[in-house]
Structures are given as C-alpha cells and as structure tokens.
Design an enzyme around this catalytic site. Structure first.
Site, PDB file in Angstrom:
ATOM      1  N   TRP A  72      -7.080   4.029 -10.189  1.00 10.94           N
ATOM      2  CA  TRP A  72      -6.875   3.160  -9.350  1.00 10.94           C
ATOM      3  C   TRP A  72      -7.677   2.574  -8.431  1.00 10.94           C
ATOM      4  CZ3 TRP A  72      -2.122   4.554  -7.576  1.00 10.94           C
ATOM      5  CH2 TRP A  72      -1.523   5.172  -5.931  1.00 10.94           C
ATOM      6  N   TRP A  73      -8.518   2.493  -8.129  1.00 15.36           N
ATOM      7  CA  TRP A  73      -9.914   1.417  -7.280  1.00 15.36           C
ATOM      8  C   TRP A  73      -9.809   0.352  -7.665  1.00 15.36           C
ATOM      9  CZ3 TRP A  73     -14.811   4.271  -7.167  1.00 15.36           C
ATOM     10  CH2 TRP A  73     -15.023   4.933  -6.118  1.00 15.36           C
ATOM     11  N   HIS A 119       1.525   4.364  -2.969  1.00 15.31           N
ATOM     12  CA  HIS A 119       1.012   5.479  -2.985  1.00 15.31           C
ATOM     13  C   HIS A 119       2.723   6.496  -3.253  1.00 15.31           C
ATOM     14  CE1 HIS A 119      -3.087   4.418  -1.719  1.00 15.31           C
ATOM     15  NE2 HIS A 119      -3.047   5.788  -1.399  1.00 15.31           N
ATOM     16  N   TYR A 156       0.743  -1.251  -0.164  1.00 19.05           N
ATOM     17  CA  TYR A 156      -0.274  -0.089   0.319  1.00 19.05           C
ATOM     18  C   TYR A 156       0.558   1.344   0.085  1.00 19.05           C
ATOM     19  CZ  TYR A 156      -3.679   2.893   1.756  1.00 19.05           C
ATOM     20  OH  TYR A 156      -4.089   4.037   0.678  1.00 19.05           O
ATOM     21  N   TYR A 208      -3.367  15.992   1.156  1.00 21.90           N
ATOM     22  CA  TYR A 208      -4.093  15.294   1.319  1.00 21.90           C
ATOM     23  C   TYR A 208      -2.915  14.447   2.349  1.00 21.90           C
ATOM     24  CZ  TYR A 208      -6.495  10.937  -0.363  1.00 21.90           C
ATOM     25  OH  TYR A 208      -7.347   9.936  -0.018  1.00 21.90           O
TER      26      TYR A 208
END
Length: 97
Positions: free
Chosen positions: A69-70, A15, A11, A34
């Site tokens: 992306w999902w 990112h 993960y 963010y």
C-alpha cells in the site's frame, strides 16, 4: 501526512477503493473508526483513529500488505525511505470528554 500538489483526486479515488486485504489487516490490528481529513490549502492530511486495547498497530510497518500500500501511495505523498508516509505528531491543544 502531506500530499503532493495535483494528487487530491487520485488519493481520494484510491482510498474509496481500499483493498479488502488492507482493510482487514487494519481491523485485525485493532484499528477502528479511522478517518483521514484534508486541509485543502496546505494539502496536509490529518488522520484520526481509535485503537482497541491490546492492538498490534506497531507491527503494521512490517506487514507485506502495508508495504505494498505504501508503495502504491508513494507517488502521491511525501514519504520516508521505504515509502512509509512522512508523519508529524501534532501536540494536543484541547480535548473534551
């Protein structure tokens, strides 16, 4: 949001290499500052972001880059049908300006 066990490193890696087109899309939608935090015991993710007035954040789920992306992240997270990450709103317990 919720990570699956054994996926923390992947993960973070994904990112750290966020797609430029996704970053641009988020910025264009009015998202700034963010951050995503991890509770290492529960694997819960907590996102904090600021949005500009007039933002178009609500249109992101329909954008092809967001959907890709999902799909890319779905193996690592708990997701809804369509691979949107499962999200839980958290009640505000304290705020100081």
């Amino acid at each position: 949001m919720q990570l699956k066990p054994g996926t923390v490193d992947e993960y973070r890696r994904r990112h750290d290499a966020i797609w430029p087109e996704l970053s641009a899309l988020l910025t264009e939608a009015g998202i700034r500052d963010y951050s995503i935090f991890l509770d290492e015991q529960s694997l819960a993710l907590f996102a904090v972001l600021r949005v500009r007035p007039g933002n178009t954040r609500d249109t992101l789920p329909d954008h092809p880059v967001m959907r890709r992306w999902w799909d890319y992240m779905a193996p690592l997270m708990e997701v809804e049908p369509g691979n949107r990450p499962k999200e839980w709103s958290l009640p505000l317990m304290f705020h100081m300006d």
